[in-house]
Design a protein around this motif. Structure first.
Motif, PDB file in Angstrom:
ATOM      1  N   LYS A 389       0.829  -1.216   0.000  1.00  0.00           N
ATOM      2  CA  LYS A 389       0.000   0.000   0.000  1.00  0.00           C
ATOM      3  C   LYS A 389       0.858   1.258   0.000  1.00  0.00           C
ATOM      4  N   GLN A 390       1.938   1.216   0.757  1.00  0.00           N
ATOM      5  CA  GLN A 390       2.829   2.380   0.809  1.00  0.00           C
ATOM      6  C   GLN A 390       3.455   2.650  -0.551  1.00  0.00           C
ATOM      7  N   LEU A 391       3.830   1.591  -1.257  1.00  0.00           N
ATOM      8  CA  LEU A 391       4.396   1.776  -2.590  1.00  0.00           C
ATOM      9  C   LEU A 391       3.347   2.290  -3.570  1.00  0.00           C
ATOM     10  N   GLN A 392       2.113   1.796  -3.448  1.00  0.00           N
ATOM     11  CA  GLN A 392       1.057   2.283  -4.328  1.00  0.00           C
ATOM     12  C   GLN A 392       0.731   3.743  -4.040  1.00  0.00           C
ATOM     13  N   ALA A 393       0.849   4.126  -2.783  1.00  0.00           N
ATOM     14  CA  ALA A 393       0.560   5.516  -2.418  1.00  0.00           C
ATOM     15  C   ALA A 393       1.641   6.464  -2.916  1.00  0.00           C
ATOM     16  N   ASN A 394       2.846   5.954  -3.111  1.00  0.00           N
ATOM     17  CA  ASN A 394       3.950   6.787  -3.586  1.00  0.00           C
ATOM     18  C   ASN A 394       4.776   5.973  -4.567  1.00  0.00           C
ATOM     19  N   ILE A 395       4.309   5.918  -5.818  1.00  0.00           N
ATOM     20  CA  ILE A 395       4.947   5.037  -6.791  1.00  0.00           C
ATOM     21  C   ILE A 395       6.336   5.529  -7.192  1.00  0.00           C
ATOM     22  N   THR A 396       6.697   6.750  -6.815  1.00  0.00           N
ATOM     23  CA  THR A 396       8.067   7.201  -7.090  1.00  0.00           C
ATOM     24  C   THR A 396       9.088   6.388  -6.295  1.00  0.00           C
ATOM     25  N   ASN A 397       8.622   5.664  -5.273  1.00  0.00           N
ATOM     26  CA  ASN A 397       9.526   4.817  -4.497  1.00  0.00           C
ATOM     27  C   ASN A 397       9.773   3.456  -5.147  1.00  0.00           C
ATOM     28  N   LEU A 398       8.977   3.125  -6.189  1.00  0.00           N
ATOM     29  CA  LEU A 398       9.213   1.876  -6.904  1.00  0.00           C
ATOM     30  C   LEU A 398      10.601   1.916  -7.536  1.00  0.00           C
ATOM     31  N   GLY A 399      11.334   0.837  -7.373  1.00  0.00           N
ATOM     32  CA  GLY A 399      12.661   0.776  -7.965  1.00  0.00           C
ATOM     33  C   GLY A 399      13.680   1.644  -7.259  1.00  0.00           C
ATOM     34  N   THR A 400      13.452   1.883  -5.963  1.00  0.00           N
ATOM     35  CA  THR A 400      14.423   2.607  -5.142  1.00  0.00           C
ATOM     36  C   THR A 400      14.717   1.775  -3.895  1.00  0.00           C
ATOM     37  N   VAL A 401      15.618   2.244  -3.065  1.00  0.00           N
ATOM     38  CA  VAL A 401      15.948   1.505  -1.842  1.00  0.00           C
ATOM     39  C   VAL A 401      14.777   1.475  -0.867  1.00  0.00           C
ATOM     40  N   LYS A 402      13.753   2.305  -1.105  1.00  0.00           N
ATOM     41  CA  LYS A 402      12.545   2.263  -0.272  1.00  0.00           C
ATOM     42  C   LYS A 402      11.605   1.151  -0.705  1.00  0.00           C
ATOM     43  N   ASP A 403      11.969   0.443  -1.744  1.00  0.00           N
ATOM     44  CA  ASP A 403      11.188  -0.667  -2.285  1.00  0.00           C
ATOM     45  C   ASP A 403      11.874  -1.965  -1.841  1.00  0.00           C
ATOM     46  N   PRO A 404      11.285  -2.721  -0.885  1.00  0.00           N
ATOM     47  CA  PRO A 404      11.975  -3.900  -0.322  1.00  0.00           C
ATOM     48  C   PRO A 404      12.387  -4.936  -1.357  1.00  0.00           C
ATOM     49  N   GLN A 405      11.544  -5.186  -2.345  1.00  0.00           N
ATOM     50  CA  GLN A 405      11.878  -6.198  -3.340  1.00  0.00           C
ATOM     51  C   GLN A 405      12.971  -5.713  -4.289  1.00  0.00           C
ATOM     52  N   PHE A 406      12.977  -4.421  -4.594  1.00  0.00           N
ATOM     53  CA  PHE A 406      14.062  -3.876  -5.409  1.00  0.00           C
ATOM     54  C   PHE A 406      15.383  -3.962  -4.652  1.00  0.00           C
ATOM     55  N   SER A 407      15.338  -3.676  -3.365  1.00  0.00           N
ATOM     56  CA  SER A 407      16.563  -3.771  -2.549  1.00  0.00           C
ATOM     57  C   SER A 407      17.115  -5.192  -2.573  1.00  0.00           C
ATOM     58  N   LYS A 408      16.221  -6.183  -2.496  1.00  0.00           N
ATOM     59  CA  LYS A 408      16.665  -7.581  -2.584  1.00  0.00           C
ATOM     60  C   LYS A 408      17.238  -7.874  -3.970  1.00  0.00           C
ATOM     61  N   ALA A 409      16.636  -7.302  -5.001  1.00  0.00           N
ATOM     62  CA  ALA A 409      17.157  -7.502  -6.353  1.00  0.00           C
ATOM     63  C   ALA A 409      18.580  -6.959  -6.471  1.00  0.00           C
ATOM     64  N   LEU A 410      18.859  -5.839  -5.816  1.00  0.00           N
ATOM     65  CA  LEU A 410      20.204  -5.274  -5.839  1.00  0.00           C
ATOM     66  C   LEU A 410      21.195  -6.209  -5.146  1.00  0.00           C
ATOM     67  N   GLU A 411      20.757  -6.861  -4.070  1.00  0.00           N
ATOM     68  CA  GLU A 411      21.627  -7.825  -3.396  1.00  0.00           C
ATOM     69  C   GLU A 411      21.992  -8.972  -4.332  1.00  0.00           C
ATOM     70  N   VAL A 412      20.994  -9.477  -5.055  1.00  0.00           N
ATOM     71  CA  VAL A 412      21.238 -10.568  -5.993  1.00  0.00           C
ATOM     72  C   VAL A 412      22.153 -10.093  -7.118  1.00  0.00           C
ATOM     73  N   LEU A 413      21.913  -8.884  -7.602  1.00  0.00           N
ATOM     74  CA  LEU A 413      22.743  -8.321  -8.662  1.00  0.00           C
ATOM     75  C   LEU A 413      24.190  -8.158  -8.192  1.00  0.00           C
ATOM     76  N   GLN A 414      24.346  -7.730  -6.935  1.00  0.00           N
ATOM     77  CA  GLN A 414      25.682  -7.524  -6.383  1.00  0.00           C
ATOM     78  C   GLN A 414      26.460  -8.836  -6.329  1.00  0.00           C
ATOM     79  N   LYS A 415      25.818  -9.927  -5.906  1.00  0.00           N
ATOM     80  CA  LYS A 415      26.481 -11.229  -5.857  1.00  0.00           C
ATOM     81  C   LYS A 415      26.929 -11.656  -7.251  1.00  0.00           C
ATOM     82  N   THR A 416      26.093 -11.362  -8.222  1.00  0.00           N
ATOM     83  CA  THR A 416      26.433 -11.718  -9.594  1.00  0.00           C
ATOM     84  C   THR A 416      27.651 -10.946 -10.080  1.00  0.00           C
ATOM     85  N   LEU A 417      27.645  -9.644  -9.835  1.00  0.00           N
ATOM     86  CA  LEU A 417      28.744  -8.807 -10.304  1.00  0.00           C
ATOM     87  C   LEU A 417      30.027  -9.084  -9.541  1.00  0.00           C
TER      88      LEU A 417
END
Length: 431
Positions: A389-417
């Motif tokens: 709901k918080q992300l839907q209320a402020n979609i500018t946070n999608l794809g930022t560190v305020k987005d929990p799933q995006f933050s996890k994606a960055l962790e996975v990306l970091q391991k790859t790199l």
């Protein structure tokens, strides 16, 4: 509803958009339609014949289809409405919510070009077999339903107070759709809670692709959000990837969350932008494998890729994510996808009505049939209703560190790199 040029649609889009345009055009009878008004039984047999020739399951889901014909052609029909009711009853025996009949008005309303302007609340719905009610596949981003807080997998129990138990999708669409500025109240069941959502209908603009560079501790990461596989999606995706390549990003996060699907060809075209080689998808009809789509050595980038998925990622989203996962091109992060693996052919009928019939199912490259099951992510990252709901209320946070799933994606990306997990090309690790 989204069509390809040949009338093929994917399972998740084989439901009627509640964002269909309101039109004042009348229904005009052709000569064949005038004939039908005197012989409504002809339409019943026309529908039966199409199902008999094309339905994906040769056993008709264990229904004796020939005796069904005898039963329904043995009835007397004095007007079109009786025939329409009989056809819906006949199709209901198949137990397939995506094989359905539309009367002339319903059929006319759903024939909207995917690039057109839509009016409504902005949700895609399907019949939920477990509850015998309507389920939200996904709200369209920035639509009235999205802003009101409607979520994927919500069960609609009432529409303006009317119970939806046993209600068909077409009937629900008629109740939900309306003119811009008018309102409708959807009663939503989420877990054990029931909530009333008053929603004001509005004009809805669909922007299929949004992209930007997100500066992270890994460096510049290309974030691409794909909302829908419409007629412009492949073109816009190509532009986004090419622009981000010029920005020298180190890797990508592709966001398919709450993407309900769309055009089959669009998903194939986009998969080819990420895959150098390999199978993308195969479709299987009742005679066996019908078609197989392959990559064509036209990938625009080989950099590391993580894909975000959730319960609202359906149909074409599952084709794309399944192709990337099975070909070890990307890691999937998030939650299980929706599970819609069916293809429909949409046919006009002699009186101006229409029929959507399931003619095939699709399989991922490894042969997985994901219908009703969905695709499991490689890395599970749940989000609470409150976080969503918080992300839907402020979609500018999608794809930022305020987005929990995006933050996890960055962790996975970091391991790859950093060292290279299985599932990414060597070239991507070297970037």
């Amino acid at each position: 509803m989204v069509f390809t040029k040949r009338g093929l649609v994917l399972g998740a889009t084989a439901v009627v958009l509640t964002t269909v345009a309101v039109t004042g055009a009348g229904i005009h009878l052709s000569k064949s339609q005038a004939f039908f008004s005197e012989s409504p039984k002809e339409l019943v047999d026309e529908v039966w014949q199409i199902i008999d020739r094309q339905y994906v399951d040769a056993t008709f889901n264990q229904v004796d289809w020939r005796s069904t014909r005898t039963e329904y052609l043995g009835r007397n029909y004095t007007n079109p409405e009786q025939a329409y009711e009989a056809i819906r009853e006949m199709l209901g025996k198949l137990g397939d919510p995506y094989t359905r009949f539309m009367n002339p008005e319903e059929f006319q309303n759903m024939q909207i070009d995917t690039s057109g302007e839509l009016t409504g609340v902005g949700i895609q719905i399907a019949k939920d077999e477990k509850s015998d009610r309507l389920i939200v596949i996904s709200p369209i981003e920035e639509s009235p339903a999205f802003e009101a807080g409607i979520l994927a997998k919500d069960i609609i129990t009432k529409i303006d107070g009317r119970d939806t138990l046993g209600m068909e999708v077409n009937e629900a669409v008629q109740l939900i759709r309306g003119e811009r500025g008018t309102s409708v109240t959807l009663t939503i069941q989420r877990g054990v809670e029931e909530i009333d959502y008053p929603i004001t209908r509005d004009t809805i603009e669909i922007h299929p692709v949004r992209s930007r560079v997100e500066n992270t501790n890994l460096g510049a990461v290309g974030y691409i959000r794909l909302n829908q596989f419409n007629a412009n999606a492949a073109r816009d995706m190509r532009d986004a990837i090419q622009e981000l390549e010029r920005e020298k990003v180190v890797g990508y996060v592709l966001d398919l969350r709450s993407n309900p699907g769309g055009l089959l060809n669009s998903s194939i075209d986009i998969a080819r932008m990420w895959l150098k080689e390999g199978t993308i998808v195969s479709t299987v009809n009742r005679q066996g494998e019908q078609d197989r789509k392959e990559a064509q050595n036209r990938a625009l980038t080989d950099k590391a890729l993580v894909v975000l998925v959730d319960g609202g990622s359906a149909s074409a989203s599952e084709i794309l994510s399944g192709a990337l996962q099975d070909n070890h091109r990307a890691k999937l992060v998030g939650t299980q996808t929706f599970g819609k693996g069916l293809v429909q052919s949409v046919r006009p009928l002699s009186d101006g009505s229409g029929l959507a019939v399931t003619i095939a199912k699709y399989l991922t490259p490894s042969g997985r049939d994901i219908n009703k099951e969905g695709i499991p992510p490689d890395v599970v990252q749940e989000m609470s209703d409150e976080e969503r709901k918080q992300l839907q209320a402020n979609i500018t946070n999608l794809g930022t560190v305020k987005d929990p799933q995006f933050s996890k994606a960055l962790e996975v990306l970091q391991k790859t790199l950093a060292g290279g997990e299985d599932g990414f090309p060597v070239e991507a690790i070297a970037q």
